[in-house]
Design an enzyme around this catalytic site. Structure first.
Site, PDB file in Angstrom:
ATOM      1  N   SER A 256       0.832  -1.210   0.000  1.00  0.00           N
ATOM      2  CA  SER A 256       0.000   0.000   0.000  1.00  0.00           C
ATOM      3  C   SER A 256       0.858   1.247   0.000  1.00  0.00           C
ATOM      4  CB  SER A 256      -0.909   0.009   1.231  1.00  0.00           C
ATOM      5  OG  SER A 256      -1.589   1.237   1.339  1.00  0.00           O
TER       6      SER A 256
ATOM      7  N   TYR B 131      -3.602  -0.074   9.609  1.00  0.00           N
ATOM      8  CA  TYR B 131      -3.603  -0.778   8.326  1.00  0.00           C
ATOM      9  C   TYR B 131      -2.311  -0.503   7.559  1.00  0.00           C
ATOM     10  CZ  TYR B 131      -4.198  -1.305   3.333  1.00  0.00           C
ATOM     11  OH  TYR B 131      -3.972  -1.621   2.018  1.00  0.00           O
TER      12      TYR B 131
ATOM     13  N   LYS C 134       1.184  -3.079   6.534  1.00  0.00           N
ATOM     14  CA  LYS C 134       1.816  -3.272   5.232  1.00  0.00           C
ATOM     15  C   LYS C 134       3.319  -2.980   5.309  1.00  0.00           C
ATOM     16  CE  LYS C 134      -1.752  -4.424   2.652  1.00  0.00           C
ATOM     17  NZ  LYS C 134      -1.832  -5.697   1.911  1.00  0.00           N
TER      18      LYS C 134
END
Length: 333
Positions: free
Chosen positions: A117, A141, A145
């Site tokens: 991401s 989140y 990553k």
């Protein structure tokens, strides 16, 4: 080429599987269907289960000995949800990913494409980034990553594993043949919410209007999901060339053009020919001003550039909405 796609029943993973099929490859899908859809696996070799189930992954590899590479898309992805439930996100996105990698290393599957991401970047003053830009994730989140990328780099340094981490920006649109698209009834990203609210005759909630962008709204690199899928196929087919002797390499995937949320609304109005009512709200937890990529590396190492516009993405999203009820009957209407 036989390819294992984890999360291959989800929005991005299923589109990658379609692009792989179109290019003459054979996708093998592994998905626990927490957010993925069984309907998206029709006509594809499919295993229902978890990437952390090492016995299952061994069985997949035993029954499909031609698998030459893995595209790892399985993850939880909703930013505000990650703020509320960070343990769930670290467990799903980090712990389980490492279990998968351990099995792959044990079995000698050494080519891995990681769906990463671009939300981990710290944007420059003009909000553009490239692969060398500083990292400063603003949500659990995004941090998961970044953590997985770091772990993959360490594993690659110590084993025969080789990894291409593809850092995406904001996917929109659908498979142009409308085989798959967004599977969620109420998607959390801006375009999904825009479509959902407009169809319901409700105003669109624009979250965050005090960013230091040209119009105060967040800026994103809205890249068509089919372009993303084609980039993955290019990465599979050029894997060794793209690494150029490295064990782990990062490539950004985006249009190279920043679009603010207000500009996205204007493009939506242009495509539909209808006015959109907008209500401004404060930022959500974990939100950032956003960024867009400078795409030189993807062009150089993958021979890839995004071909579809934001308006194409909006039009394909709307076309998918009209078809979705017949593909996913429980989401009809």
């Amino acid at each position: 080429m036989d390819i294992l796609i984890t999360g291959g029943a989800g929005f991005i993973g299923s589109t990658i599987a379609s692009a792989a099929l179109d290019a003459g490859h054979r996708p093998v899908v592994l998905d626990n269907l927490v957010t993925g859809r069984r309907e998206f696996t029709a006509g594809r070799t499919f295993y229902e289960g978890d990437i952390a189930d090492r016995a299952l992954v061994h069985r997949v590899l035993d029954e499909n000995p031609g698998i030459a590479a893995v595209v790892h898309c399985a993850a939880l992805i909703v930013v505000p949800d990650s703020v509320a439930r960070p343990l769930d996100y670290y467990r799903a996105n980090v712990t389980k990913a490492l279990d998968l990698v351990a099995t792959l290393v044990e079995r000698g599957v050494h080519r891995l494409i990681f769906s990463s991401s671009a939300s981990m970047y710290r944007p420059s003053e003009d909000f553009s980034v490239d692969e060398s830009s500083a990292l400063a994730p603003t949500s659990p989140y995004a941090r998961t990553k970044m953590v997985v990328e770091g772990a993959l780099e360490d594993v690659a340094a110590a084993t025969d594993l080789r990894v291409l981490s593809l850092r995406y920006f904001n996917p929109i649109g659908a498979d142009p043949q409308l085989r798959t698209g967004l599977q969620l009834a109420a998607p959390s990203h801006a375009l999904g919410q825009l479509v959902d609210r407009h169809r319901a005759g409700q105003p669109f909630a624009l979250t965050g209007v005090d960013y230091d962008t040209r119009d105060g709204s967040g800026i994103r690199d809205y890249v068509h999901v089919w372009d993303l899928a084609l980039a993955h196929v290019a990465a599979l087919e050029r894997f060794d060339e793209a690494l150029a002797g490295d064990r782990h390499s990062v490539v950004n995937l985006g249009t190279g053009t920043g679009t603010t949320v207000k500009e996205l609304v204007a493009a939506f109005e242009d495509v539909t020919g209808e006015h959109v009512d907008v209500v401004e709200h404060p930022r959500r937890p974990g939100d950032s001003a956003g960024a867009y990529t400078r795409s030189d590396k993807a062009r150089e190492v993958l021979g890839w550039t995004a071909q579809r516009s934001v308006r194409d993405g909006i039009a394909d999203s709307l076309a998918w909405i009209e078809r979705r009820g017949s593909v996913l009957p429980d989401l009809a209407g």
